[in-house]
Design a protein around this motif. Structure first.
Motif, PDB file in Angstrom:
ATOM      1  N   PHE A  76      31.078  71.111  33.749  1.00  0.00           N
ATOM      2  CA  PHE A  76      31.176  72.087  32.998  1.00  0.00           C
ATOM      3  C   PHE A  76      31.691  73.459  33.480  1.00  0.00           C
ATOM      4  CE2 PHE A  76      27.798  69.971  29.983  1.00  0.00           C
ATOM      5  CZ  PHE A  76      28.848  69.436  29.242  1.00  0.00           C
ATOM      6  N   PRO A  77      31.132  73.640  34.815  1.00  0.00           N
ATOM      7  CA  PRO A  77      31.814  74.927  35.398  1.00  0.00           C
ATOM      8  C   PRO A  77      33.310  74.797  35.781  1.00  0.00           C
ATOM      9  CG  PRO A  77      29.828  74.249  36.592  1.00  0.00           C
ATOM     10  CD  PRO A  77      30.054  73.235  35.646  1.00  0.00           C
ATOM     11  N   LYS A  78      33.854  73.537  36.159  1.00  0.00           N
ATOM     12  CA  LYS A  78      35.027  73.775  36.428  1.00  0.00           C
ATOM     13  C   LYS A  78      35.979  73.771  35.131  1.00  0.00           C
ATOM     14  CE  LYS A  78      35.020  70.242  40.048  1.00  0.00           C
ATOM     15  NZ  LYS A  78      35.166  68.589  40.463  1.00  0.00           N
ATOM     16  N   ALA A  79      35.399  73.207  33.874  1.00  0.00           N
ATOM     17  CA  ALA A  79      36.245  73.476  32.663  1.00  0.00           C
ATOM     18  C   ALA A  79      36.184  74.887  32.037  1.00  0.00           C
ATOM     19  CB  ALA A  79      35.554  72.681  31.771  1.00  0.00           C
ATOM     20  N   GLU A  80      35.163  75.449  32.523  1.00  0.00           N
ATOM     21  CA  GLU A  80      35.040  77.035  32.044  1.00  0.00           C
ATOM     22  C   GLU A  80      35.854  77.753  33.026  1.00  0.00           C
ATOM     23  OE1 GLU A  80      31.727  80.345  31.887  1.00  0.00           O
ATOM     24  OE2 GLU A  80      31.250  78.583  32.709  1.00  0.00           O
ATOM     25  N   LYS A  81      35.838  77.578  34.456  1.00  0.00           N
ATOM     26  CA  LYS A  81      36.965  78.366  35.287  1.00  0.00           C
ATOM     27  C   LYS A  81      38.324  78.115  34.774  1.00  0.00           C
ATOM     28  CE  LYS A  81      38.024  78.742  39.887  1.00  0.00           C
ATOM     29  NZ  LYS A  81      37.853  78.349  41.746  1.00  0.00           N
ATOM     30  N   ALA A  82      38.738  76.943  34.481  1.00  0.00           N
ATOM     31  CA  ALA A  82      40.076  76.483  34.044  1.00  0.00           C
ATOM     32  C   ALA A  82      40.529  77.221  32.902  1.00  0.00           C
ATOM     33  CB  ALA A  82      40.417  75.179  33.884  1.00  0.00           C
ATOM     34  N   LEU A  83      39.742  77.161  31.826  1.00  0.00           N
ATOM     35  CA  LEU A  83      39.670  77.892  30.477  1.00  0.00           C
ATOM     36  C   LEU A  83      39.791  79.275  30.453  1.00  0.00           C
ATOM     37  CD1 LEU A  83      37.396  75.494  28.236  1.00  0.00           C
ATOM     38  CD2 LEU A  83      39.954  75.714  28.296  1.00  0.00           C
ATOM     39  N   LYS A  84      38.883  80.101  31.439  1.00  0.00           N
ATOM     40  CA  LYS A  84      39.022  81.432  31.654  1.00  0.00           C
ATOM     41  C   LYS A  84      40.257  81.888  32.368  1.00  0.00           C
ATOM     42  CE  LYS A  84      34.251  82.675  31.510  1.00  0.00           C
ATOM     43  NZ  LYS A  84      32.834  83.050  32.249  1.00  0.00           N
ATOM     44  N   ARG A  85      40.790  81.074  33.153  1.00  0.00           N
ATOM     45  CA  ARG A  85      42.073  81.531  34.002  1.00  0.00           C
ATOM     46  C   ARG A  85      43.200  81.409  32.850  1.00  0.00           C
ATOM     47  NH1 ARG A  85      44.811  84.551  36.905  1.00  0.00           N
ATOM     48  NH2 ARG A  85      46.491  83.503  38.205  1.00  0.00           N
ATOM     49  N   SER A  86      43.224  80.540  32.058  1.00  0.00           N
ATOM     50  CA  SER A  86      44.300  80.428  30.774  1.00  0.00           C
ATOM     51  C   SER A  86      43.982  81.794  29.985  1.00  0.00           C
ATOM     52  CB  SER A  86      44.016  79.334  30.014  1.00  0.00           C
ATOM     53  OG  SER A  86      45.030  79.240  29.075  1.00  0.00           O
ATOM     54  N   LEU A  87      42.796  82.181  29.704  1.00  0.00           N
ATOM     55  CA  LEU A  87      42.708  83.277  28.986  1.00  0.00           C
ATOM     56  C   LEU A  87      43.175  84.837  29.712  1.00  0.00           C
ATOM     57  CD1 LEU A  87      39.598  82.614  27.028  1.00  0.00           C
ATOM     58  CD2 LEU A  87      41.513  82.873  26.126  1.00  0.00           C
ATOM     59  N   GLU A  88      42.943  84.498  30.971  1.00  0.00           N
ATOM     60  CA  GLU A  88      43.386  85.809  31.889  1.00  0.00           C
ATOM     61  C   GLU A  88      45.048  85.716  32.045  1.00  0.00           C
ATOM     62  OE1 GLU A  88      41.763  85.056  35.510  1.00  0.00           O
ATOM     63  OE2 GLU A  88      39.826  85.551  35.284  1.00  0.00           O
ATOM     64  N   LEU A  89      45.444  84.773  32.083  1.00  0.00           N
ATOM     65  CA  LEU A  89      46.935  84.928  32.018  1.00  0.00           C
ATOM     66  C   LEU A  89      47.624  85.396  30.441  1.00  0.00           C
ATOM     67  CD1 LEU A  89      47.683  81.514  33.991  1.00  0.00           C
ATOM     68  CD2 LEU A  89      47.908  84.204  34.863  1.00  0.00           C
ATOM     69  N   ARG A  90      46.937  84.548  29.554  1.00  0.00           N
ATOM     70  CA  ARG A  90      47.415  84.915  28.096  1.00  0.00           C
ATOM     71  C   ARG A  90      46.025  85.281  27.296  1.00  0.00           C
ATOM     72  NH1 ARG A  90      50.129  80.788  23.846  1.00  0.00           N
ATOM     73  NH2 ARG A  90      50.780  82.396  22.246  1.00  0.00           N
TER      74      ARG A  90
END
Length: 485
Positions: A76-90
């Motif tokens: 779960f933390p890995k999924a959250e980190k990746a999705l938040k990174r996507s939201l930072e970029l867009r």
């Protein structure tokens, strides 16, 4: 018209990476091998293209599906980190709907249905025609106990995109309403829409669960075995097969399958079922080992999902500290008012000695419509403790009629409780039987009105008068009248 083949056309079937990417994009199950290939591919790509928001979103969804398959919350933390990174970029304001949908699905998987609802409603507000928001909303509304909103979201999903995800959610909504035939039919439609072995395996597993809840252990066993043939790596299907084998009396095989399933992932529900099966077989020492898995999970605080909280609360109520179960489930009820939480909290209150409070939550669990042998058993035992024999008898009979082998521990207890309540007295309920034999009452004679005499018509003979002789053609009385003496 058929377009001629171009240089970029590829007639080869999709590879593992393409299959997994398509599955996570549709919210469908993916095979373990395909997921591993997709994760490795996206991680390698992002190593050289770190600003690709779409790749980060796909990677986060792949991590989430890996967490579901393995029942390991460490993903779960890995999924959250990746999705938040996507939201930072867009950011969400610029329409990063894939990452927003992934965040909603992640929140639902963690049991944070309030957050999942907010993400799903945000995607729906920005793009009402985007169907991927509605599976998130169905799961979130169901977890929050808002079954009417869940049905509305499901109907909209079926309208926008009838397919695997829509039919699976429709089956879930119909099951919660108690419409068993509709739930099974929708899941069969999902089986027709499934394309990959992993998708077919998940649908067969869900069909097995529906058959088990109906008390059809042999049919459930066939579905679980079909799921394992399609995807041998499904631990939940292996646990379902163990459940069905225990219901059929094949306890040795059931213990073997439970242990194999727990070896692939520490699912609290399977650990509790294994412990209760071993306890029913008189193998108390081995049962304590299975219960120790639950106790360790509770002490580490690694149990976050709402379903696991319910399982842990039921374990504490029956095999641990009922007061701790009440505290844990009361906190869960403040967040998620679902039928499962209501049933577990009611049972914990009963075990803690508060039967009146327990009955209030038992009604919240049974009245929305879900046909569950465990729910009916819990309510029947609470009503028996309150002295309501008629209601206790009705719900205990319902539990055994719904699934006679719903638990190796509770099913025999339900039969004992039903025998203790006894049969209803002859003659119907006491409040409907007259205290004395019924005697017909004396009714007064009806008053009869005299029949009125009809008035004679003009020219008609009066009653009692002799008829006048008809005149003869000559004007004299007829011969017959003259012949009278």
């Amino acid at each position: 018209m058929v377009r001629p083949a171009g240089q970029g056309d590829d007639a080869r079937p999709p590879g593992p990476t393409q299959r997994a990417a398509s599955a996570v994009g549709r919210g469908a199950p993916a095979a373990a091998v395909d997921l591993s290939a997709l994760i490795a591919d996206r991680e390698q790509w992002l190593g050289s293209h770190p600003r690709d928001d779409g790749a980060w979103s796909v990677l986060g969804s792949a991590y989430l599906e890996q967490a579901r398959r393995s029942a390991d919350p460490a993903w779960f933390p890995k999924a959250e980190k990746a999705l938040k990174r996507s939201l930072e970029l867009r950011p969400a304001e610029k329409g990063n709907h894939d990452a927003m949908t992934g965040m909603g699905a992640l929140a639902n998987a963690r049991g944070d249905f309030g957050t999942g609802k907010r993400w799903g409603e945000l995607v729906r507000a920005q793009a009402p025609q985007r169907w991927t928001a509605y599976p998130v909303l169905v799961d979130a509304y169901t977890g929050l106990g808002d079954y009417k909103a869940a049905q509305q979201a499901m109907e909209r999903l079926v309208e926008l995109r009838p397919g695997l995800a829509a039919f699976m959610r429709a089956s879930q909504v119909y099951r919660d309403r108690g419409w068993r035939e509709d739930a099974a039919l929708s899941m069969e439609h999902a089986a027709g829409a499934a394309k990959t072995p992993a998708e077919k395996a998940y649908v067969m597993y869900r069909l097995g669960e529906l058959a088990w809840e109906r008390g059809e252990a042999a049919a459930a066993l066939r579905q679980f075995e079909a799921a394992l043939r399609a995807d041998p790596g499904r631990a939940d299907a292996l646990g379902g097969r163990a459940r069905a084998l225990a219901g059929l009396g094949r306890s040795g095989e059931a213990v073997r399958d439970y242990r194999m399933a727990l070896g692939r992932g520490s699912a609290p529900r399977l650990a509790l079922e294994l412990g209760e099966l071993l306890e029913s077989l008189g193998r108390d020492d081995e049962a304590k080992e299975a219960y120790a898995v639950l106790q360790a999970a509770a002490s580490r605080g690694s149990v976050r999902a709402a379903e696991d909280q319910v399982v842990l609360g039921l374990f504490e109520a029956d095999h641990g500290d009922p007061a701790d179960a009440v505290r844990r489930l009361t906190a869960e009820w403040s967040r998620h008012k679902s039928m499962q939480v209501a049933d577990a909290l009611g049972w914990a209150l009963h075990r803690a000695g508060d039967d009146e409070g327990a009955l209030e939550y038992a009604k919240k669990a049974t009245e929305p419509g879900l046909r569950s042998a465990d729910f009916a058993y819990h309510r029947g035992i609470v009503e028996q403790a309150l002295g309501d024999g008629a209601s206790a008898r009705r719900h205990l009979e319902e539990a055994l009629r719904t699934n006679p082998v719903f638990s190796p521990v509770r099913a025999p207890l339900a039969k004992q409780a039903l025998a203790a309540v006894g049969e209803p007295p002859p003659g119907g309920p006491e409040n409907l039987r007259p205290p004395t034999p019924w005697v017909a009452p004396e009714l007064p004679e009806p008053v009869r009105k005299p029949t009125p005499t009809p008035k004679p018509k003009p020219g008609a003979a009066r009653p009692g008068a002799e008829p006048k002789p008809s005149p003869s053609p000559s004007g004299s009385p007829s011969a017959s009248a003259a012949a009278k003496p």
